[in-house]
Structure formats: C-alpha cells, structure tokens
Design a protein around this motif. Structure first.
Motif, mmCIF file in Angstrom:
data_model
loop_
_atom_site.group_PDB
_atom_site.id
_atom_site.type_symbol
_atom_site.label_atom_id
_atom_site.label_comp_id
_atom_site.label_asym_id
_atom_site.label_seq_id
_atom_site.Cartn_x
_atom_site.Cartn_y
_atom_site.Cartn_z
ATOM 1 N N VAL A 1 -40.279 -44.140 10.235
ATOM 2 C CA VAL A 1 -39.666 -44.625 11.417
ATOM 3 C C VAL A 1 -40.633 -43.918 12.622
ATOM 4 N N SER B 1 -35.992 -44.763 16.386
ATOM 5 C CA SER B 1 -35.369 -46.287 16.548
ATOM 6 C C SER B 1 -36.027 -46.959 15.290
ATOM 7 N N GLY B 2 -35.828 -48.308 15.038
ATOM 8 C CA GLY B 2 -36.387 -49.121 14.345
ATOM 9 C C GLY B 2 -36.146 -48.722 12.813
ATOM 10 N N PHE B 3 -34.894 -48.335 12.494
ATOM 11 C CA PHE B 3 -34.525 -48.160 11.123
ATOM 12 C C PHE B 3 -34.848 -49.414 10.234
ATOM 13 N N HIS C 1 -33.459 -51.967 7.426
ATOM 14 C CA HIS C 1 -32.279 -52.698 7.289
ATOM 15 C C HIS C 1 -31.852 -52.655 5.820
ATOM 16 N N GLY D 1 -31.798 -46.715 5.466
ATOM 17 C CA GLY D 1 -32.086 -46.978 7.178
ATOM 18 C C GLY D 1 -30.669 -46.451 8.053
ATOM 19 N N ALA E 1 -30.128 -43.638 10.519
ATOM 20 C CA ALA E 1 -29.836 -43.770 12.014
ATOM 21 C C ALA E 1 -28.550 -42.964 12.246
ATOM 22 N N TRP F 1 -25.593 -54.003 12.315
ATOM 23 C CA TRP F 1 -26.964 -54.214 12.405
ATOM 24 C C TRP F 1 -26.957 -55.018 13.747
ATOM 25 N N ASP G 1 -31.971 -56.058 15.640
ATOM 26 C CA ASP G 1 -33.034 -55.522 14.674
ATOM 27 C C ASP G 1 -32.978 -53.798 14.599
ATOM 28 N N ASP G 2 -31.621 -53.349 14.763
ATOM 29 C CA ASP G 2 -31.449 -52.137 14.577
ATOM 30 C C ASP G 2 -29.943 -51.341 14.083
ATOM 31 N N TRP G 3 -29.763 -50.437 13.630
ATOM 32 C CA TRP G 3 -28.512 -49.991 13.443
ATOM 33 C C TRP G 3 -27.905 -49.275 14.718
ATOM 34 N N LYS G 4 -26.701 -49.719 15.162
ATOM 35 C CA LYS G 4 -26.067 -49.085 16.166
ATOM 36 C C LYS G 4 -24.776 -48.970 15.935
#
Length: 277
Positions: A93, A102-104, A106, A110, A114, A232, A235-238
């Motif tokens: 990452v 960022s950019g973990f 999926h 990941g 995150a 998700w 395109d990332d985990w939030k």
C-alpha cells in the motif's frame, strides 16, 4: 492518541500483526481518539476517543444510526496469528490521501489494514486542530457521513476540552511543553464481513498528555479496543460507524516512569507508524 468516559457514552466515532467502530447521534462525547484515555483522573475524563487519540488516542461519543446493518457473514475460523507488518494484497500500500495510507486491498486483509491505519489517524494530535481534523475525516469516512462526524467533533474539541487535556483553549500547546497523543494498534480481528463491508476490531495502546517539568497532565498510557464498520466506497475501505471500549489491559510492569524530559525527547525523536497489515 483516542478521550474520557463521557466520550464513550455513544457507540460512535480524542499503528501490526493481525490488526483489527457507531457514530454521531448525541452532542455529548469528545473526540475520537479520546475514549481510550479512560483510566485518567476525573479532570481528564473527557479524554476517552470518539478515537482515538484518540488516543485520540482521547475518544468520542458517536451513537451512529447511519449503519444499515449490511455487514454480514461468518468470521473466518482461523485464529489471530502474530505476523510482521507487511503489505496487504499482492502489492504494498504505497499511496496516501491527506497523509493517510489509502488504496487498500478489496479483501479481509485490506479491511484490517485500513482499520489499523485509521485508528492511528483518529488518535493523532492532528485531531485537535480543526483543519487537520477535517482533512482526516474526509479521507477515511464514507462521504455521506463526513458532515455528521465533523459537526460532532467540532463540538467535542471545545475550548473546555482542550483545557482539560492540558492544551490552551485554542488547542495550541503551552510554551515549554510537548503535547502527546498517539495510538498504536496491537492487533486486529474481523468479526463480520461480506463482499463490500466488514466489521473490524482494533486492539490499541494509547498515549496522551503533556510532557514537561511542571505538567499537571503528564503523559499516561491506556488500552482500548476500537470497532469500525467499514464499507467499500470509491475503490477503498471507509468508516461508516466507530465505537470504543476499554481494554484488554495488561498488568503494569515494574519499569521506572521516565522523566518529563525523557518522554518529550522520545516523542520528538521517534515517529509513529503506519500499517499495511
């Protein structure tokens, strides 16, 4: 690092091996990283995060009703195993948003990665400064929850709260002191997961206080577990929701407490970590 018992009053929202949160509803509650500070004196009870710091590690009260309960599935049967900090997914990452990894990937790892990195961000001293706090929230919270988080935390990080943790009312650090707020994930665990959602618990240790010869709020440590519901998004985990509870807490060792000067030099000389898994 995560804040006081008052900030723990809600379920919501002032880093490694297997690293592993409900939010704004009421107005009580201090900043995220805060909740973990629960073993402090009553004058610092506000410091239990929302997270971290919190340690914020200092923590915040967020009873978030925004979760849709979509996270589902059965936790994987494998038990947590010690593992070196390593990239999740097939490649490291190596990207950041607002200074936060960022950019973990999926997948399960990941999501854990995150959550660990977000715990570090929420427990940092930057959560005590509005511009930096807003940038952190925009980077790690699902877009439709950012405004709620910001409103809750803006009220939590009040002049009174800043004073309770040893800062000036405007959030600046008093002259001749070093402000410490740092969260370090000890491990993570996925408790629920589906293709696009995951609930991750992050066991953390936090530091919070003022290092200085005449400090009345010396740097102390705390242990807490943060639970984050992740989604998700883009395109990332939030983070959708965030909550915190005390412990598990180990028995204190016999080491001599460092002097204020030693602590200040350690904080200034040793940078914090970010985590990939």
């Amino acid at each position: 690092m995560s804040l006081g018992d008052e900030h723990q009053a809600t379920e919501g929202y002032g880093g490694t091996g297997q690293t592993r949160t409900r939010l704004p509803e009421g107005e009580g509650g201090g900043p995220y990283g805060g909740a973990r500070r629960t073993g402090r004196s009553s004058s610092r009870s506000l410091v239990t995060v929302v997270g971290v710091v919190v340690l914020l590690i200092a923590a915040i009260a967020f009873a978030n009703r925004g979760g849709d309960g979509s996270a589902s599935g059965t936790p994987e049967a494998d038990s947590p195993k010690a593992a070196a900090t390593a990239p999740s997914g097939e490649k490291p990452v190596d990207t950041k948003t607002g200074g936060i990894p960022s950019g973990f990937a999926h997948d399960r790892q990941g999501a854990e990665s995150a959550a660990a990195n977000y715990a570090v961000a929420l427990g940092s001293d930057e959560m005590f400064k509005k511009p930096q706090r807003s940038a952190i929230l925009r980077s790690i919270i699902v877009p439709d929850r950012v405004a709620d988080f910001e409103a809750t935390l803006d009220k939590a990080y009040s002049p009174e709260f800043n004073k309770n943790v040893g800062l000036n009312e405007d959030g600046t650090t008093p002259k001749s002191f070093t402000f410490v707020s740092r969260t370090s994930p000890m491990g993570t665990k996925v408790t629920e997961s589906s293709a696009d959602s995951a609930t991750v618990e992050v066991w953390c240790s936090g530091l919070l206080g003022l290092a200085g010869e005449s400090s009345t709020n010396p740097v102390t440590s705390s242990w807490f577990t943060i639970t984050m519901q992740l989604q998700w998004t883009n395109d990332d985990w939030k983070i959708v929701t965030h909550s915190q509870k005390d412990g598990p807490t180990p028995v204190p060792g016999d080491e001599r407490a460092s002097t204020a000067d030693e602590m200040a030099k350690a904080v200034e000389g040793y940078g914090g970590f970010t985590y990939a898994r």
